[in-house]
Structure formats: C-alpha cells, structure tokens
Write a protein that holds these residues in place. Sequence first.
Motif, PDB file in Angstrom:
ATOM      1  N   THR A 152     -13.200  -8.114  -7.211  1.00  0.00           N
ATOM      2  CA  THR A 152     -12.763  -9.487  -7.457  1.00  0.00           C
ATOM      3  C   THR A 152     -13.998 -10.386  -7.445  1.00  0.00           C
ATOM      4  O   THR A 152     -15.053  -9.986  -6.961  1.00  0.00           O
ATOM      5  CB  THR A 152     -11.717  -9.939  -6.425  1.00  0.00           C
ATOM      6  OG1 THR A 152     -11.099 -11.141  -6.878  1.00  0.00           O
ATOM      7  CG2 THR A 152     -12.329 -10.204  -5.065  1.00  0.00           C
ATOM      8  N   SER A 212       0.855  -1.185   0.000  1.00  0.00           N
ATOM      9  CA  SER A 212       0.000   0.000   0.000  1.00  0.00           C
ATOM     10  C   SER A 212       0.893   1.237   0.000  1.00  0.00           C
ATOM     11  O   SER A 212       0.795   2.098   0.874  1.00  0.00           O
ATOM     12  CB  SER A 212      -0.968  -0.011   1.175  1.00  0.00           C
ATOM     13  OG  SER A 212      -0.320  -0.433   2.349  1.00  0.00           O
ATOM     14  N   SER A 228      -4.514  -5.678 -13.009  1.00  0.00           N
ATOM     15  CA  SER A 228      -3.589  -6.478 -12.191  1.00  0.00           C
ATOM     16  C   SER A 228      -3.085  -7.684 -12.959  1.00  0.00           C
ATOM     17  O   SER A 228      -2.478  -8.584 -12.384  1.00  0.00           O
ATOM     18  CB  SER A 228      -4.300  -6.942 -10.917  1.00  0.00           C
ATOM     19  OG  SER A 228      -5.320  -7.862 -11.246  1.00  0.00           O
ATOM     20  N   ASN A 263      -6.195  -5.889   2.698  1.00  0.00           N
ATOM     21  CA  ASN A 263      -7.367  -6.737   2.602  1.00  0.00           C
ATOM     22  C   ASN A 263      -7.501  -7.742   3.733  1.00  0.00           C
ATOM     23  O   ASN A 263      -8.300  -8.653   3.667  1.00  0.00           O
ATOM     24  CB  ASN A 263      -7.363  -7.461   1.254  1.00  0.00           C
ATOM     25  CG  ASN A 263      -7.589  -6.486   0.121  1.00  0.00           C
ATOM     26  OD1 ASN A 263      -8.569  -5.755   0.113  1.00  0.00           O
ATOM     27  ND2 ASN A 263      -6.659  -6.424  -0.820  1.00  0.00           N
ATOM     28  N   THR A 268       0.658 -12.397  -7.250  1.00  0.00           N
ATOM     29  CA  THR A 268       0.965 -12.153  -5.842  1.00  0.00           C
ATOM     30  C   THR A 268       0.995 -13.482  -5.095  1.00  0.00           C
ATOM     31  O   THR A 268       0.496 -14.480  -5.595  1.00  0.00           O
ATOM     32  CB  THR A 268      -0.095 -11.224  -5.228  1.00  0.00           C
ATOM     33  OG1 THR A 268      -1.378 -11.750  -5.547  1.00  0.00           O
ATOM     34  CG2 THR A 268       0.027  -9.820  -5.770  1.00  0.00           C
ATOM     35  N   TYR A 321     -12.737  -4.978  -3.858  1.00  0.00           N
ATOM     36  CA  TYR A 321     -11.492  -5.502  -3.338  1.00  0.00           C
ATOM     37  C   TYR A 321     -10.403  -4.499  -3.660  1.00  0.00           C
ATOM     38  O   TYR A 321     -10.289  -4.046  -4.793  1.00  0.00           O
ATOM     39  CB  TYR A 321     -11.199  -6.852  -3.996  1.00  0.00           C
ATOM     40  CG  TYR A 321     -10.244  -7.728  -3.227  1.00  0.00           C
ATOM     41  CD1 TYR A 321     -10.693  -8.529  -2.185  1.00  0.00           C
ATOM     42  CD2 TYR A 321      -8.889  -7.762  -3.546  1.00  0.00           C
ATOM     43  CE1 TYR A 321      -9.827  -9.343  -1.484  1.00  0.00           C
ATOM     44  CE2 TYR A 321      -8.018  -8.581  -2.842  1.00  0.00           C
ATOM     45  CZ  TYR A 321      -8.490  -9.368  -1.813  1.00  0.00           C
ATOM     46  OH  TYR A 321      -7.627 -10.175  -1.113  1.00  0.00           O
ATOM     47  N   PHE A 374      -6.800  -3.386  -4.517  1.00  0.00           N
ATOM     48  CA  PHE A 374      -5.624  -4.002  -5.127  1.00  0.00           C
ATOM     49  C   PHE A 374      -4.427  -3.071  -4.986  1.00  0.00           C
ATOM     50  O   PHE A 374      -4.553  -1.860  -5.124  1.00  0.00           O
ATOM     51  CB  PHE A 374      -5.844  -4.229  -6.616  1.00  0.00           C
ATOM     52  CG  PHE A 374      -6.524  -5.532  -6.948  1.00  0.00           C
ATOM     53  CD1 PHE A 374      -7.838  -5.753  -6.593  1.00  0.00           C
ATOM     54  CD2 PHE A 374      -5.845  -6.523  -7.642  1.00  0.00           C
ATOM     55  CE1 PHE A 374      -8.471  -6.944  -6.915  1.00  0.00           C
ATOM     56  CE2 PHE A 374      -6.470  -7.712  -7.961  1.00  0.00           C
ATOM     57  CZ  PHE A 374      -7.782  -7.932  -7.594  1.00  0.00           C
ATOM     58  N   SER A 375      -3.295  -3.676  -4.804  1.00  0.00           N
ATOM     59  CA  SER A 375      -2.045  -2.942  -4.926  1.00  0.00           C
ATOM     60  C   SER A 375      -1.631  -3.038  -6.386  1.00  0.00           C
ATOM     61  O   SER A 375      -2.060  -3.935  -7.097  1.00  0.00           O
ATOM     62  CB  SER A 375      -0.966  -3.597  -4.078  1.00  0.00           C
ATOM     63  OG  SER A 375      -1.438  -3.762  -2.779  1.00  0.00           O
ATOM     64  N   TYR A 398     -10.886  -1.837  -6.345  1.00  0.00           N
ATOM     65  CA  TYR A 398     -11.184  -2.566  -7.573  1.00  0.00           C
ATOM     66  C   TYR A 398     -12.195  -3.649  -7.188  1.00  0.00           C
ATOM     67  O   TYR A 398     -12.910  -3.505  -6.184  1.00  0.00           O
ATOM     68  CB  TYR A 398      -9.865  -3.139  -8.122  1.00  0.00           C
ATOM     69  CG  TYR A 398      -9.870  -3.512  -9.585  1.00  0.00           C
ATOM     70  CD1 TYR A 398     -10.277  -2.621 -10.556  1.00  0.00           C
ATOM     71  CD2 TYR A 398      -9.421  -4.772  -9.991  1.00  0.00           C
ATOM     72  CE1 TYR A 398     -10.253  -2.962 -11.900  1.00  0.00           C
ATOM     73  CE2 TYR A 398      -9.380  -5.129 -11.333  1.00  0.00           C
ATOM     74  CZ  TYR A 398      -9.799  -4.221 -12.281  1.00  0.00           C
ATOM     75  OH  TYR A 398      -9.760  -4.568 -13.609  1.00  0.00           O
ATOM     76  N   ASN A 452      -9.073  -0.824 -17.884  1.00  0.00           N
ATOM     77  CA  ASN A 452      -8.528  -1.960 -17.134  1.00  0.00           C
ATOM     78  C   ASN A 452      -7.801  -2.984 -18.002  1.00  0.00           C
ATOM     79  O   ASN A 452      -7.692  -4.141 -17.611  1.00  0.00           O
ATOM     80  CB  ASN A 452      -9.653  -2.651 -16.367  1.00  0.00           C
ATOM     81  CG  ASN A 452     -10.418  -1.694 -15.481  1.00  0.00           C
ATOM     82  OD1 ASN A 452      -9.877  -0.663 -15.078  1.00  0.00           O
ATOM     83  ND2 ASN A 452     -11.667  -2.019 -15.189  1.00  0.00           N
ATOM     84  N   LEU A 464      -2.259  -1.682  -9.182  1.00  0.00           N
ATOM     85  CA  LEU A 464      -3.158  -1.657 -10.333  1.00  0.00           C
ATOM     86  C   LEU A 464      -2.617  -0.677 -11.361  1.00  0.00           C
ATOM     87  O   LEU A 464      -2.056   0.362 -11.007  1.00  0.00           O
ATOM     88  CB  LEU A 464      -4.550  -1.202  -9.916  1.00  0.00           C
ATOM     89  CG  LEU A 464      -5.450  -2.264  -9.311  1.00  0.00           C
ATOM     90  CD1 LEU A 464      -6.784  -1.622  -8.962  1.00  0.00           C
ATOM     91  CD2 LEU A 464      -5.660  -3.416 -10.282  1.00  0.00           C
ATOM     92  N   TYR A 489      -2.060   1.614  -5.751  1.00  0.00           N
ATOM     93  CA  TYR A 489      -3.149   1.016  -4.969  1.00  0.00           C
ATOM     94  C   TYR A 489      -4.465   1.658  -5.399  1.00  0.00           C
ATOM     95  O   TYR A 489      -4.538   2.859  -5.639  1.00  0.00           O
ATOM     96  CB  TYR A 489      -2.852   1.316  -3.511  1.00  0.00           C
ATOM     97  CG  TYR A 489      -3.855   0.831  -2.494  1.00  0.00           C
ATOM     98  CD1 TYR A 489      -3.668  -0.360  -1.807  1.00  0.00           C
ATOM     99  CD2 TYR A 489      -4.973   1.600  -2.177  1.00  0.00           C
ATOM    100  CE1 TYR A 489      -4.555  -0.781  -0.841  1.00  0.00           C
ATOM    101  CE2 TYR A 489      -5.871   1.181  -1.211  1.00  0.00           C
ATOM    102  CZ  TYR A 489      -5.655  -0.012  -0.550  1.00  0.00           C
ATOM    103  OH  TYR A 489      -6.548  -0.422   0.403  1.00  0.00           O
TER     104      TYR A 489
END
Lengths: 363, 692
Positions: free
Chosen positions: A237, A52, A303, B460, A308, A247, A249-250, A235, A299, A252, A232
């Motif tokens: 999921t 983050s 991601s 998260n 990850t 959710y 996301f980092s 987004y 998009n 992105l 970050y």
Amino acid sequence: MKTTMNTLKSVGLCAMAAIAVAACSRGNDPIPETPPSDGTTLTLQGGEGGGSAVNSVYVDLSAEQQTSVERAGWNLGFYSGAGFRVILNGTTGTSAMDAGTTDLAEVNATTFDISQLASGYEPSKMALYDDTAGRVEHTVIAEIAANEADNNVYVVNTVFGSEVDANNVWKIRVLRDGDNGYTLQYAQLNATDYETLRIAKDGDYHFKHVSFTGGQVDGEPKKADWDFIWGYNIYYTAMGPSVYIPYAFSDLIFINHLGGVSAAEVIFEDENGESTGKPTYADFAEADLSGVTFSNSRNVIASNWRVTPSPSPNIVVGTKKDRFYLIKDPAGNVYKLRFTSFTTEDGGTRGYPELEYTLVKRG
Amino acid sequence: MTRQILLSFSVGLLFAVPISAQQMRTIYAGDTLQNNPLDEVVVTGQYEPQSVKNSVYRVRTITNEQIRLRASTTVENILNTQLGMRFSNDLTLGESDIQLMGMSGQNVKVLIDGIPLIDRGATKQSLSQIDVNNIERIEVVEGPMSVTYGTDALAGVINIITKKAAKDNNLVIGARIQEESAGNEYAAFRKEGTHNGNLSVDWQHRGWLAQVSGSRNNFGGWQGNSEGRLLDWNPKDQWLASGTLGYRNRKVNTWYRLNFLDEDIYMPGALNNLNLMAVDKNYLTSRFTHMLQTEWGINDRLSFSGAVSYQDYERRTKTMRYNFRTGESALTTGAGEQDTAQFTSLVFRGTLQYKISDKVFLQPGIEINRNAGSGQRIAGTPIIADYALFISSELKPTPWLHIRPGLRFIRNSVYDAPPVIPSINTRFRISESVDIRAAYARGFRSPALRELYFTFFDANHSIRGNENLKAEYSNSFNAYVSWYGTELGNWRITSTLGGFYNRFNNLIDIGVAPDNPAVNTYVNIDRFRTVGTTFENSVYWKNLEASIGFSYIGRHNRLSDTETNIPGMVWSPEVNSNIMYYIRKWGTGINLFYKYNGDRPGYEALTQSNGEVTVNRTSVAAYHNADVSINKNITHYLTLVGGVRNLFNVTRIESSSLGDGSAHSGATSSLPVGYGRSFFLGLNFQWSKNTN
C-alpha cells in the motif's frame, strides 16, 4: 411423404453404418467436448477466520469449479516452468532473508536476528516478500544456481506479524537436482541437523508445494484448471506519494497470469453515480468486447473490487457496484463477472464472498 | 424607553450579547426571591455552598433559567455556546466528545452532583446520556481540580447539578412535551425530528422528599448527504428515569437517587441491490447510576459530607442482516459484530469540613474508586482500584486575602500513581467591586482502563494496552480579574478578564512498544501546552440580561518540535453571547444564544516521494452557532416555548489542507457539526399544590 421416406432411409443407413463400425472396433471412445459454463453464482469457501479466512480459493469459471487450499498448508513453491525459482507462501505473508552463508549449521538465533523478519510499515520491509506483481524472476530467494556453492541459506518466517516467534522460523538451502528438480535442505532455525527433500518439476503445475512439517503437499490446482485465486495475501500500500510499504490484504484477487489468463475492469458509473458511457454488467455483450483491452497483469482485480470500513465519512462498505470484470481464460472464453457481497456491511459474510458471472464469448 | 429597549436589543443582536431579567426569573421560575446573579450559589469544589463572588475558584454557571429558556433537549446543546467548549461528532458511533479550553474530553471531568460519570473510552459520551429535564444548573470550573476530584480534571470540571426539592412541604407535578425538526426533516411525535417528553412528580412533607421523573428523548436521525437507507446522523432513542428518596432535618440531609438510561442508537446499512440484503447495527446502552449522599452538620464547626455511588454501564453492539427478498433476518457472525462491553464503577467520597476559626477552615477527605471492565477488546476482566487522601484548607489571614492550599495523595492498584498532587488557589479582594484570583494547580489523568488493557490484533493491527503507563500530569497557572461594577442606575455590569497557561507532560498516545518496534501500544510520550485568555462580560438592565465573551486559545503545534519555520502555537478565537429579554406586558421572553467558533489552524507533515518532509498549513473552518427562543406564559401553569436552533444552518465545516499546490495538497474533508436549521415548539406544564 417422400421426405419421410428419405429420412427413414437415412436413419436406416446411419444405423447400419454405426453397427458396422461398432462391430469392427470399440476404440475411439468419443470424449464429449464439455462446453464452457454459461455462468452461475458462486460462494467462495474461504472458511473460518473472517478477514483472514483460513483458505485461499482457486476458481475455474468455465468448469464452475472452486478449490479451497488451506493457506497455512504449505510454505514454499518450487517453480515447474523454465528456470529454477522458489516462491514464498504469500498467502501467509511468509518473509525471508538471505543469511549470507552457504552453511546451514552456521545459521541460528545467535548469528541471525529473527526480528528482522517482522512485518513493518517501512518501505525497506518490501525486500522481505516476493514481488507484488507475481513475477517469478523477482523472488526473495535468488535463482537456484547450477553451481551449488552459489546457493545461500535463507531464513524463513512462516507467520506474518509484527512479532516473530522462533518456532515459526526455518532455515533453508535449495539446490538444483539435475535439470528437472530441486533439493531442499531445511531445518528449524536452531537445529544443528537438517532434512532433505527432493522435488521434481511437473509441467502440469506452475509450482510444486512443500510444507516444512508435511513434506510435499498439494497446493494450487493444475495450471490449466484455475482462472483466479481469492484470499488473504501479502501485498503493498502507499504510505505517501510513491512510498510503498508491505501490507497484508484480505480478499485479494490475482488472476492466473502465468497460465495465460487476462482480465479487464469495466467501470460504468462515476463517483456521482452517472454513467461513464460504458455498458453495465447486465448490458455488456460480445459486441462490446472490441473496445476492451485485456491485461495479463496479476493485479488487474486485486483489491479494487471492494471497499473496507474506514473512518472517513460517506464510505459505503461492500463490493463496488460501479464496476465489473471481464476474464478471458486460456481457452479464450470471456466471462463478465461481478462480486455481489463479501462482508457484513453488504449483507454477506466475510470469508465467503459471493460472485456471479456470465459467458460473454465462447472461446 | 421603548426606543432604548429596541436600541439595546438591536445592539445586543449585533454584538451577539445575552440578557435576562429579575422579573423574568421571578415569573418563570416561580421564585419569590430577587436573585442577584453574583449571589448565585455554587457547590463545585466548595466546602459549603458559596456565592460565585466569594468562591476561591472561578466558577461559571449555566443557570436553570438559561437551560429552560433555551429549551434544550441535550446537554451538548446547552454547552455549545459556552466559551472554550466545542464538540466533535463521531457519526459512525453516534457519539460526540467535548473539548474544553483546547483539550479533548479525556482531560475533562464530568460530574453529576459531584460524582464522576463513567465512560467506556476516553470520550465523554456520558454527557449525552443525562436527562436534561432533571438539570438544575451546570457549573464549570476551568483549570485542574485534581486535588478535590482526582483523575481527568486537567482542563476542567463540568458539574451537573440535578434538581432538588425546595424546603417547604409541597407537591409539584411537571410535564414537558417538545417537538423539534431535524433540519428540514420532521414527522410528528416519532421518526424524523427530535421528540422530547418528561413527566415528574416532586413531593415533600416534614423533611421527607420523594421525586420521580421519566423522560423520553427521541431523535429520528438526519439523512443529509447520504442516500438510500443511509443516514448522516443516526437515530437515537433514549428513555431516562430517575427516582429520589430523601430525608432532611436541621442537622442531616440524606438522599438516595437512581438514574436509569436506556439508549438505542440505530445505524441502518446500505441496501445491496445485487443480493437485496442490508445490515443494520444497534448500539444499545443501559446505565444504572446509584447515588447515596449525605451531609451531616455535626456542630457549628464540624460537618461531614459523604457520597457512595455505584454505576453499571453496559453497551451492546448488535448487528443484524436483513434479506429483503425472503424477509428473513439473522444476527451476523463477524468479529466484534455482536459484543457486550461492561463497566462498573464504585465511588466513595467522604470529607470533613472543620472550621477551626473564622480564619482557618480545613477539609480532609478520602476517595475510593473501583473500576472494572470487560469486553472483546479488553484483555481479561481487569479491576482498577484507586485510593486517595486529600486535604485542603481555606485560610483567611486578613479580610482581603483568601488562600486555599491543597494536597492529594494517591495509591493505585495497577499503575504508579503520582505520589502527591498539589494546588494553591488565592483570591485577593482589592475593593468591594474588584477581586483577583490566581492559582497554581497540578492536574493528572490516570491511564484509562482501555489504555492499560486494550487488545486488538488482526492482519494489520497490533495494538495492546500498557500496564506500565504513568499518569499524565499538568502544571497549570491561571489568573482572573473580576470587576463587579457598582450599580449604575438600572445598570449592572460585571467583567472578568482571565488568562491561563497549562503544560501537560507524559501525555498518553499511541506509540511504538519499546520491546518490539512492530507493536503499537500506549506510551507516555507526548507533551502539550495550551495558553489562553478569556474576557467575559455581563450586563443587567431592567428586563434585559446579556453577556458577551471573548476567548483566544492557543494550542501547542506538535510539529514545531521537529520542524522549523512554523509557529509553536496555533490560535483560535471565540466569541459568545447570551441575550435574554423579557417583555413583561406580554408575559413573553425572547432569548438568543450565540457563539462564533473561529477557524482552527493546524499543521501537517507530508512525506514526499524523495523522502523529504514538507509541512502544510491546514485549517478547520470557522462557524457560528445560534439558537433563538421565545417563551410565553399561557396560563399560570402552562408555558409555551418555540424557536430556532442552529440559526446559521450549519451542517458540516471544512477541514482543509491549504498545502503547497502539489498533487496531494488541497485535500478537503468536512467535519460534521449539526443537521441544519431546526425549529422547535414545546409546552411546559407545572402545577404545585402550594402556589405562591
């Protein structure tokens, strides 16, 4: 010999002509046309915070330029394009809800349950955040109406999280300020008074940014000066077949879809490491562009470019080595771009992703 | 005669049955006594060492012979052919966890000489950090022993008994070296394969004893399906040392022991070809286990047993980035990439054994536990203290009846402990060769330090510990009928048929925090039950010792609470067998250790796009575990051992959804079980000053 003479003669003539012109006028200072970058490597400066990282980073490929913007430095974005729209700061996961009234004084912690603004893994929570495709006409805050009485108060939580701290909750009401601006009325949730801020549209930018604590602030660069943003962001999921939840996301990556940038993903290796028939990053050349369909979706990259950590077996964490991206900027320059590292497992540092790109076609 | 042997041997192989012989025992162990297996002495939960037959608990032992003949280098290997025991492997951390009677490791108590070993989390990683070369035998008691052993002892107790010096003056020097392939990978003495070595010296003189032992247990990892620098199984290097000092006379037996472990689990990372960097992780563990134990026979009727233990466990995570272009390396800086978690535990146990009369035996006891922990994902530096008083009694009102009631009272510094834990064990001697054991016991598990103080918040994840947890508890019933067979010529057969029923309440699971639905925390939410039956048989015949066992264990199917039309329990069968056969003429023993783990069905719920929930049947595939070993005495001092492990070449087993044919069913994943068929060869050396 004769050639030399001729050359000398021409040089002489040119020189004389030049002197003559210069003597007449110093105007028309020639602006040199800056050629687009041929490509380079970049380490994006996301700053501290790992997954983050504190900054969003805007990248202009042709200018080899990156601009770090503190994610928490702004709260709302006021659209400068056609129409009157206000976006929430997705890079902090800002959530908001219509308070159902036009009276700011009426809204406080008693009349509004702030826990409604908490994040959660439920499809219904999607309504708290702006459109995941970045469409300006799908914001949480309804279009600012010309008729003042139609503009409701919204309650805004500026910090993403499963717990809502009242200190981060603000109430706002946005009105039109003539045909080319906005009036923002805002206050902390329990305040009885409110402040007012006027924001004029500026055609050089997509959005003009406002911070509740800092007033009008710099945010994203001029709309022609960036191709994509990394960082970050809120987004979505899938939680099951066709069930989507918000959710955060980092890492992105969103292209500047409002600014005319388009992109394509090229996957040249399949799951088994076999060629898909498409050229690799190294091989890709201008001639290969004919088979590529560019998309203007924000998009396209998102991601998709990295893996990850996950408890599943045989997961190789890192940037995906089976693909690269093509990015066409508003000037028509096409770059091929691949990410070389983004996190510890692939030899990088989280928050400082590394990428390389090369000009494929000059616009 | 020969035909008979061959016949029984092949029959044995067919049914996967085990064997061992008195003679073998004599020769292998240098034992002058002809032990009757039923006279095997056990100590777990006993007031004084007791024969298996006379124990009020049903105690299973894995004898020193079995351990040695199998030439195991890990405790997992010793236990993986036991009924009701399975292991699950976490390859990312290089750890494994045990399951006993359908329950996972957090409900299993692991003891070393009666002292609980600490673990950093719920899994019983400690089992893999014990020096196999020092194990005399392993005693397993199924069912709760919470009155005596406190928390965690719900599914059962695994008590590892270390080697103790014999009574006579002597000097014994032992050495072991063993090389083992890891599947198809092997390199001599280092890297690929398993490399085990041990050196030990035992000395006793006029009641004084001293023991020193050092071991290396090196596993080079196994690549499996991984590529490049990556490995399916990560290398593990263990150095283990122990030292014991003791004194014994007619009244007192006191010893101090220190066990030390240094472990390095190495996880190489993938090479990134784009920047020529790779990141490697090491999990570095060190453990010091101090133990002081004493037994004091005050008089004929009264004795005291005391134990003090202090354990210091440290686990360091080290993450390094290597730049292959420049040759530089540096520590990484991401969250959790450099971390040290530290746990200490202080245990005191004292019991009095008071024989009031031949009919009444009383054991009051006290136990104090103090656990402390720290690390990045632990909030603060918490300390948990637990004080327990327990009292039990063995009553023998008539020669055929043996009753043992017990109570434990607990006070805990952090959570509200259950006020009292009862148990009652009985043994009815129906005849000389038949007895019945029946027991009711309540088991409990205190919330672990991690469950109370865990903290992990990021983009998260919102998980926090819960200091308001209650203990998990179970009500358990079990009964066993044993038949000790009378001597039938050269044959001796024993059989035990048993059944158990456990009902677990307040199980701790991750759930939603009551005060904030968006935060996850540990809550007492779950119920669970297990039911099972076991049937174990042993045959002794001349030079043959064989066992065959069956179990059928059912685990509660949690989905059946909310979904109809699916069974309440899911069942899985197991068959195991040990065969040990000694060929006297050749001074050679042949041994087979086998287990069949039946497929394990389950059910999973899937939410469809229309919001409906469908239930799928899933299955974890069945597999066979088998080791074969051959031992041969070369000289009086030297024994050669060789064999094959994982005979069925199992690496992974499928875990599948047998779903409904829709797009999201049929997802198959695989669970790692082993690294394939491996071969081993070892030499054991034992010299003793006073040979017999």
